[in-house]
Scaffold this motif. Sequence first.
Motif, PDB file in Angstrom:
ATOM      1  N   THR A   1       0.827  -1.206   0.000  1.00 29.39           N
ATOM      2  CA  THR A   1       0.000   0.000   0.000  1.00 29.39           C
ATOM      3  C   THR A   1       0.859   1.252   0.000  1.00 29.39           C
TER       4      THR A   1
ATOM      5  N   ASP B   1       0.909   4.024  -2.852  1.00 23.84           N
ATOM      6  CA  ASP B   1       0.741   5.453  -2.568  1.00 23.84           C
ATOM      7  C   ASP B   1       1.792   6.283  -3.294  1.00 23.84           C
TER       8      ASP B   1
ATOM      9  N   TYR C   1      -5.857  -1.212  -4.302  1.00 19.79           N
ATOM     10  CA  TYR C   1      -5.854  -1.006  -2.843  1.00 19.79           C
ATOM     11  C   TYR C   1      -6.795  -1.966  -2.132  1.00 19.79           C
TER      12      TYR C   1
ATOM     13  N   TYR D   1      -7.383  -1.844   1.804  1.00 20.66           N
ATOM     14  CA  TYR D   1      -7.544  -0.384   1.875  1.00 20.66           C
ATOM     15  C   TYR D   1      -8.520   0.093   0.807  1.00 20.66           C
TER      16      TYR D   1
ATOM     17  N   LYS E   1      -8.987   3.821   0.019  1.00 21.04           N
ATOM     18  CA  LYS E   1      -8.023   4.501  -0.852  1.00 21.04           C
ATOM     19  C   LYS E   1      -8.424   4.352  -2.320  1.00 21.04           C
ATOM     20  N   THR E   2      -8.967   3.199  -2.664  1.00 20.70           N
ATOM     21  CA  THR E   2      -9.523   3.045  -4.006  1.00 20.70           C
ATOM     22  C   THR E   2     -10.600   4.088  -4.252  1.00 20.70           C
TER      23      THR E   2
END
Length: 765
Positions: free
Chosen positions: A581, A585, A623, A628, A631-632
């Motif tokens: 992740t 990022d 993600y 996560y 975040k997507t």
Amino acid sequence: MSYNHSTFTKNLVKGFIGCCLVLPFNTSKIFAQNAKHTQLKRLTEYVDPYIGTGGHGHVFLGASVPYGAVQTGPTNIVKGWDWCSGYHYSDNVLIGFSQMHLSGTGIGDLGDVLVMPYTGKVRTNRGTQEDPTSGYGSHYSHDRETARPGYYSVQLDDYNIKAELTASERVALHRYTFPKDQPANIIIDLKEGIGWDAPVETFIRQVDEYTLEGYRYSKGWAEDQRVWFAVKLSVPVKQFLVFDGDSKQTGNFVKSKAGKGVISFDKSPGQVMLKIGISPVSSENALANIKAEIPGWDFTKTVSNADAKWEKELSKVKIETKDNAARRVFYTAMYHTMIDPALFNDHDGSYRGTDKKVYTNPGFDNYSVFSLWDIYRSCAPLSTILHPEKVNSFVNSMLAIYKQQGKLPVWHLMGNETNCMVGYHAVPPIVDAYLKGFTGFDAEEAFEAMKATSTRDDLGLKYVKELGYIPADKEYESVSKAMEYAIDDWCIAAMAKKMGKTADYEYYKKRAGYYKNYFDKNIRFVRPRMSDGSFKTPYDPFNSIHEKGDFTEGNGWQYTWLVPQDVEGLINLMGGDDAFTHKLDSLFTAKGDMGAQASNDISGLIGMYAHGNEPSHHVTYMYAFSGYQWKTAEKVRQVMKEFYFDKPDGLAGNEDCGAMSSWYIFSALGFYPENPASGVYVLGSPLFDKATINVGTGKTFTVQANGNSPENIYIQSITLNGKPYTKSFITHQDVVKGGTMVVKMGNKPNYDFGKAAVNRPYSEK
């Protein structure tokens, strides 16, 4: 994106102003009524065909019907890469109306059978940008130009001629209104083409006072394109002149490299209509297409019929939103996904194959313009939901190409294999169809075609079989080729597994993991390898060299993530969920120099994420695999906001026959096919308050986003058919059996949604 060859590369805001009044009555009721009226508009009214005609969108502008063989529309003087479709919003000179155009590609071709009305003396060259009326060209203005699904019109300013176009599947219908008291002409120029296209042999002749016929053979991106045509006029042809280039010939026909015919009227004929039928087989078939599809001369009815065909397809998804700009972007995106693949057969079903033989009664509709490197990712999966009635024909068309040329299509254009781009990406759409239960093709034959295509020795496959990777000192774009092959091989393995072909499953499953051979754990990037097995040195993951480098229209930053078939495997290589992740990022913040030789296709950048090119399209959804999902949601909303809008430059890169638009359709609905053939859709962030999808047999699937807004982009919780749903994905089977998914939205992440391993999307069970 399809290649933009380096030599080729070089080369309404309508406002509402109201008065501020204190109204002596209840306005809320009126606004509610207006909102209801907005919903009752035909969906075709929300399509803006100009979206993508500016910038680098390269979309087709003109008249067509869904998946039609004909795309009749205006053609400019081509001045470089941004005129790949023959038209760019920045232009103001037209040289005529061609019957066939590409939409959103990175190479120009087609532009066949260009027709142009003009006044004054007979002229046979197109003129120049600076002085179009030195030939038959004309200035035009967007103020006197109209485009909507199935209809196009423009005023040719230099001649005061109104030109209008509409179409059926295989026939273009033109209507020209000439000014009074002037000599009038209509040229059929078989020399002109778009981009790389150039004529090889052309023929045109007058059959009778209402009929012309001919053919055009050309060479370009399509190495040996052959199109036959017939023209029927609504008025008698009193004088028909023929030319070889600009040299006048005697008689009523010409056969030459640059044949041209001019219908000449010594005084204004008023209004003239032309029906122009095309065929991949013969002029007789082109004429039969006219008789079958547009037998009369009712222009308004033909426009209405085209509009109805578009309305039917657009109505497969009904959305509710307060954002009319997003509504326009959405329905325009749907429109753009249905220009290609294009029909490549006659009304009687006959077509000419890649082997140039004529096939009659094949039992399916034959298609061409398969931009497979682009559309396999999301456009082909979208068709399994919205156009299931066409999927079997798409697959059978590709299998027929295999039988005719010995391998599945790579990038097929008008009966020609262009071999453009990398991979054998007919495989994912075929496997996707099979795994989703489509049975209108021979599965054994399909599997044979995939095996034969994947075990050839060309394009680096010899090294895949022998070494498990492609050496950078043996093949250009070696990393991209191998990583795209690995995606296709995963698909073959999945089909083999379902068919009970254990040995084949094991073999292709192994090949699907060959992407790992490029991963350098020390720097956590994919990296080219040499013949001796060593990593290539020096190596800069920012650097990109178009066509002659290690990556296809990209760099190491972008291609490190090209593992949609095994995200879990890539997570392990990266060191686990959090390390993966964090690295992901950094993709969206990385800044570096891609070099002077980088491809123009690397566009729509957020850091090194490049939304203007298809290899990045799945990345925002990765993600969810590491837990996560929020975040997507962030990244998907950012991309939709920044790279899709209702202006001519409202696309971040080449449309590529529906590829850019299909990403938006899926993402706006709230889910996306990370893996192009697994039938698993990763949840993102639904854009609309409500979207209802017609999934066939009277069933619908509805995504209802409660509390949705530009700020409330995060999924808080979900119910599916009234029951709590905790997964950050949904399957194709869940979608097509119908139901309702209610998504509660909020302005802060629910960090637990999709966090547990059991709730994450998967590559294979």
